[in-house]
Design an enzyme around this catalytic site. Structure first.
Site, PDB file in Angstrom:
ATOM      1  CB  SER A 139      -0.866  -0.296   1.249  1.00 35.09           C
ATOM      2  OG  SER A 139      -1.532   1.333   1.312  1.00 35.09           O
ATOM      3  CE1 TYR A 152      -5.337  -2.338   4.033  1.00 33.34           C
ATOM      4  CE2 TYR A 152      -3.914  -0.373   3.478  1.00 33.34           C
ATOM      5  CZ  TYR A 152      -4.449  -1.596   2.938  1.00 33.34           C
ATOM      6  OH  TYR A 152      -4.563  -1.960   1.611  1.00 33.34           O
TER       7      TYR A 152
END
Length: 248
Positions: A139, A152
């Site tokens: 990410s 996350y």
């Protein structure tokens, strides 16, 4: 990709589906995965109608026992697994000071620990054969922090580091391991953002490419890193974000 066998987790929609379609169009047999059997079989049927060699395998990536068993079943029924694209992930958005420990642990368990277990098991067989390609969905948030994503971001940052470390042990056996780090990609999961006029305007101005990313943008990167031509690329994180992380 002709003759190659690939497993793409979380491949009934979005980035995973686009990657699976691209690999299959280049000749690979692709195992479609998801937690919902109906969605998996529907995706496989639609792909096969389009001439793609899709095969179904329903399991929850978060269940490490099921993941290991799935890899074994794939190898027993379809043959050696050449490519693993560990794409499935979960998200939980919460302000840092209100973030519950249980939610943090759940996100870490799925996005890091479960990926580790699945890829480790796949790597064992790849190493014995002297060839393999392992890819993860990382990410951009592991490169640039963003509010309300503390779990996350931590998981993806650790995943990026894991790829670098694993490359030192797997490269001598001909197994490459890399990460794709998406920027803002227009998918069903980001619909709340790209349908928000103010956020949409901000993103397009903020991104040098002037647009949202598409699942196909990620799929092209996956196909390259899974190919024979990428055999000397390992331990890398490829950011696919239209230049977002390269500019103030």
């Amino acid at each position: 990709m002709k003759g190659r066998l690939a497993l793409v987790t979380g491949s009934t929609r979005g980035i995973g589906l686009a990657a699976a379609e691209t690999l299959a169009r280049q000749g690979a047999t692709v195992v479609i995965n998801g937690r919902e059997p109906e969605a998996v079989h529907s995706t496989v049927a639609e792909g096969q109608r389009s001439g793609l060699d899709f095969r179904p395998m329903s399991f929850d990536v978060g269940d490490t026992t099921a993941s290991v068993q799935a890899v074994d079943q794939i190898e027993q029924e379809l043959g050696p697994l050449d490519i693993l694209f560990a794409n499935a992930g979960i998200q939980h958005r919460e302000a840092l000071l209100e973030f519950e420990l249980s939610d943090f642990q759940r996100v870490i368990a799925f996005n890091l620990t479960a990926q580790w277990a699945l890829a480790q098991h796949a790597a064992r067989a790849m190493v014995t054969r002297g060839r393999g390609r392992i890819l993860f969905t990382g990410s951009i948030t592991a490169v640039l922090g963003r509010e309300r994503l503390s779990a996350y971001t931590a998981a993806k940052g650790a995943l990026h580091a894991m790829v670098r470390q694993w490359s030192t042990e797997l490269a001598p056996a001909g197994v490459t391991i890399n990460t794709i780090a998406p920027g803002y990609i227009r998918t069903e999961l980001t619909k709340a953002l790209w349908t928000d006029p103010s956020f949409d305007e901000w993103l397009q101005k903020r991104t040098p490419a002037g647009r949202w990313g598409l699942p196909q943008d990620l799929a092209a990167a996956v196909a390259f890193l899974a190919s024979d031509e990428a055999g000397f690329i390992t331990g890398q994180t490829l950011v696919v974000d239209g230049g977002l992380s390269s500019t103030m």
